[in-house]
Design an enzyme around this catalytic site. Structure first.
Site, short mmCIF file in Angstrom:
data_model
loop_
_atom_site.label_atom_id
_atom_site.label_comp_id
_atom_site.label_asym_id
_atom_site.label_seq_id
_atom_site.Cartn_x
_atom_site.Cartn_y
_atom_site.Cartn_z
N LYS A 195 0.86 -1.18 0.00
CA LYS A 195 0.00 0.00 0.00
C LYS A 195 0.89 1.23 0.00
O LYS A 195 1.71 1.42 0.90
CB LYS A 195 -0.90 -0.01 1.23
CG LYS A 195 -1.75 1.26 1.36
CD LYS A 195 -2.78 1.15 2.45
CE LYS A 195 -3.55 2.45 2.56
NZ LYS A 195 -4.59 2.39 3.59
N LYS A 248 -2.20 -1.52 -3.84
CA LYS A 248 -3.04 -0.32 -3.77
C LYS A 248 -2.18 0.92 -3.85
O LYS A 248 -1.20 0.99 -3.11
CB LYS A 248 -3.80 -0.35 -2.44
CG LYS A 248 -4.70 0.84 -2.20
CD LYS A 248 -5.30 0.75 -0.84
CE LYS A 248 -6.05 2.05 -0.60
NZ LYS A 248 -6.40 2.24 0.75
C1 PBG Z 1 -7.52 3.43 5.53
C2 PBG Z 1 -7.76 3.35 4.07
C3 PBG Z 1 -7.56 4.33 3.08
C4 PBG Z 1 -8.07 3.78 1.88
C5 PBG Z 1 -8.51 2.51 2.19
N1 PBG Z 1 -8.31 2.26 3.54
C6 PBG Z 1 -7.05 5.70 3.15
C7 PBG Z 1 -5.67 5.98 3.50
O1 PBG Z 1 -4.83 5.09 3.67
O2 PBG Z 1 -5.39 7.15 3.65
C8 PBG Z 1 -8.11 4.46 0.54
C9 PBG Z 1 -9.17 3.98 -0.39
C10 PBG Z 1 -9.44 4.85 -1.56
O3 PBG Z 1 -8.79 5.90 -1.81
O4 PBG Z 1 -10.35 4.49 -2.32
N2 PBG Z 1 -6.21 3.45 5.93
#
Ligand code: PBG
Length: 324
Positions: A195, A248
């Site tokens: 991520k 992601k």
């Molecule tokens: C929580 C999380 C996030 C997303 C999914 N889970 C935001 C982040 O990490 O700031 C992003 C999902 C999206 O942008 O569609 N940590």
């Protein structure tokens, strides 16, 4: 001399041939639909930066989940917007928390729908970071405890799969341990393994009300410039017990999806994130692109790159299109 012996166009000459020879196929079975649950009753609050997406209160999210299920989408992932946020994100692991309530209500009315829960602290913390903060730093080991409690409370409420998205080191092992000790050894973990600290999450932070009140997430999420490091992150999560691994965001990270697909024999999920969705919606609204064609092309490309599952806000529209 290849031409005129070789003419790749021979195999593209009509629709039936093209269909026969298509290497990648897309189905609603591939989709996981993200949904946002909020407190209150009868609430459907549109998310302005993500046209077509809303926050729903528990009563209305059940109705929406029924629609998702009817379209043949097998699974949703739930994000919670709690009424109260604090320094320890208490509502994240409370049996009376917003996500826990939503899980129970959805599993009660739509038992055939696989409910995945996002396991993270950011929506529940007053400061919006994904872990416990002390002196401006996000603490790793102290946060593991909260994440494990959160995942366990989701499982107790009836979640089918938990998905940690916090990027703390060691959280998959901590969650696996808590689930197993609690008698939930059959609940799988989808880890947000690779991520990245991405600007493509912008619209989501409005949707989930989780913008950090200071700093950013670069001390725990990955640097977008790194490719080899994704393999290390994924390998660690698999060793710790992740059943499915996620990359992601998706579109700017297709090389990572392919690397992960080629390096590991576990299912791979790709998260087609909020910014990727909103860009398509905005261009379509301006009349600059054909929305449905672009959506299909994006989702097919993610499968082609190696994703087995796609988390996408386009899921309902795409399923309608695929169902004809
Ligand atoms: C929580 C999380 C996030 C997303 C999914 N889970 C935001 C982040 O990490 O700031 C992003 C999902 C999206 O942008 O569609 N940590």
């Amino acid at each position: 001399m290849p031409f005129p012996i070789h003419r790749p166009r021979r195999l593209r000459s009509n629709d039936v041939l093209r269909k026969m020879l298509r290497e990648t196929s897309l189905s609603p079975d591939d989709f996981i639909y993200p949904m946002f649950v909020t407190y209150g009753k009868g609430v459907k609050k549109k998310i302005s930066s993500m046209p077509g997406c809303s926050q729903f209160s528990v009563d209305l999210i059940v109705k929406e989940a029924q629609k998702v299920h009817k379209l043949g989408i097998p699974s949703i992932i739930l994000f919670g917007i709690p009424e109260h946020k604090d320094e320890r994100g208490s509502e994240a692991y409370s049996a009376k928390g917003i996500v826990q309530k939503a899980i129970r209500a959805i599993k009660d009315k739509v038992p055939g729908l696989i409910v995945i829960t996002d396991v993270c602290m950011c929506e529940y913390m007053s400061h919006g970071h994904c872990g416990i903060v002390k002196k401006g730093r996000v603490l790793n080991d102290q946060t593991l405890d909260l994440l494990a409690k959160e995942a366990l409370s989701h499982a107790k409420a009836g979640a089918d799969i938990v998905a940690p998205s916090d990027m703390m080191d060691g959280r998959v092992a901590a969650i696996r341990d808590a689930l197993d000790s609690g008698g939930f050894e059959d609940i799988p973990i989808i880890s947000y393994a690779a991520k990245y600290a991405s600007a493509f999450y912008g619209p989501f932070r409005e949707a989930a009300e989780s913008t950090p009140s200071f700093g950013d997430r670069r001390s725990y999420q990955m640097d977008p410039a790194n490719r080899r490091e994704a393999i290390k992150e994924v390998a660690l999560d698999i060793e710790e017990g992740a059943d499915i691994v996620m990359v992601k965001p998706a579109l700017s990270y297709m090389d990572i999806i392919t690397d992960v697909r080629d390096s590991f024999d576990v299912p791979v999920a790709a998260y087609n994130v909020s910014g990727e969705y909103s860009m398509v919606k905005a261009a379509a609204k301006l009349g600059w692109i054909d929305e449905m064609k672009v959506v299909m092309e994006i989702l097919t490309s993610l499968k082609r790159a190696g994703a087995d599952l796609i988390l996408t806000y386009h899921a309902m529209d795409a399923a309608k299109e695929l169902n004809g």
